[in-house]
Design a protein around this motif. Structure first.
Motif, short mmCIF file in Angstrom:
data_model
loop_
_atom_site.label_atom_id
_atom_site.label_comp_id
_atom_site.label_asym_id
_atom_site.label_seq_id
_atom_site.Cartn_x
_atom_site.Cartn_y
_atom_site.Cartn_z
N GLY A 14 1.81 66.15 87.30
CA GLY A 14 2.76 67.01 86.62
C GLY A 14 2.73 66.90 85.11
N GLU A 15 1.74 66.21 84.58
CA GLU A 15 1.65 66.05 83.12
C GLU A 15 1.19 67.34 82.46
N VAL A 16 1.67 67.57 81.24
CA VAL A 16 1.20 68.66 80.40
C VAL A 16 0.16 68.04 79.48
N LEU A 17 -1.06 68.57 79.52
CA LEU A 17 -2.15 67.98 78.74
C LEU A 17 -2.46 68.77 77.48
N SER A 44 -5.56 75.97 89.91
CA SER A 44 -4.82 76.97 89.15
C SER A 44 -4.14 76.25 87.99
N ILE A 45 -4.61 76.51 86.78
CA ILE A 45 -4.12 75.80 85.59
C ILE A 45 -3.57 76.81 84.59
N SER A 46 -2.34 76.58 84.15
CA SER A 46 -1.70 77.45 83.15
C SER A 46 -2.05 76.97 81.75
N HIS A 47 -2.23 77.91 80.85
CA HIS A 47 -2.55 77.64 79.45
C HIS A 47 -1.37 78.12 78.61
N ASN A 48 -0.96 77.33 77.62
CA ASN A 48 0.16 77.72 76.78
C ASN A 48 0.00 77.09 75.39
N TRP A 49 0.32 77.86 74.35
CA TRP A 49 0.30 77.29 73.01
C TRP A 49 1.52 76.39 72.82
N LEU A 50 1.32 75.25 72.20
CA LEU A 50 2.37 74.28 71.94
C LEU A 50 2.36 73.98 70.44
N THR A 51 3.52 74.03 69.81
CA THR A 51 3.61 73.71 68.38
C THR A 51 3.97 72.25 68.21
N VAL A 52 3.12 71.54 67.48
CA VAL A 52 3.33 70.12 67.20
C VAL A 52 3.38 69.99 65.68
N GLY A 53 4.58 69.79 65.14
CA GLY A 53 4.72 69.80 63.68
C GLY A 53 4.42 71.19 63.17
N VAL A 57 -1.46 73.77 69.25
CA VAL A 57 -2.54 73.32 70.12
C VAL A 57 -2.35 73.95 71.50
N MET A 58 -3.45 74.11 72.21
CA MET A 58 -3.37 74.63 73.56
C MET A 58 -2.98 73.48 74.49
N SER A 59 -2.06 73.77 75.39
CA SER A 59 -1.65 72.78 76.39
C SER A 59 -1.91 73.35 77.77
N TYR A 60 -2.09 72.48 78.74
CA TYR A 60 -2.46 72.87 80.09
C TYR A 60 -1.56 72.18 81.09
N ARG A 61 -1.25 72.91 82.17
CA ARG A 61 -0.39 72.38 83.23
C ARG A 61 -0.86 73.00 84.55
N LEU A 62 -0.72 72.24 85.59
CA LEU A 62 -1.11 72.74 86.91
C LEU A 62 -0.09 73.78 87.38
#
Length: 67
Positions: A14-17, A44-53, A57-62
């Protein structure tokens, strides 16, 4: 254990990478390529933009989309 195995296990927990997590978890500098390979294997992996500061960056989750 391969990089793909390490990444797949993290996703199944369940980690977001992000690329930074992948470097720590699997020693991978090419997370997007590992994700592409896992998707080709049927995950099946979801892709989502994540703002860090001030960076994005692109983040991934199952599974389904998140945000």
């Amino acid at each position: 254990m391969t990089q793909n195995d390490s990444i797949a296990e993290a996703l199944m927990r369940g980690e977001v990478l992000t690329p930074y997590n992948a470097l720590q978890i699997a020693g991978s500098l090419r997370l997007s390529e590992r994700i592409r390979e896992l998707e080709a294997e049927g995950l099946s992996i979801s892709h989502n933009w994540l703002t860090v500061g001030k960076k994005r960056v692109m983040s991934y989750r199952l599974g389904v989309a998140y945000g």
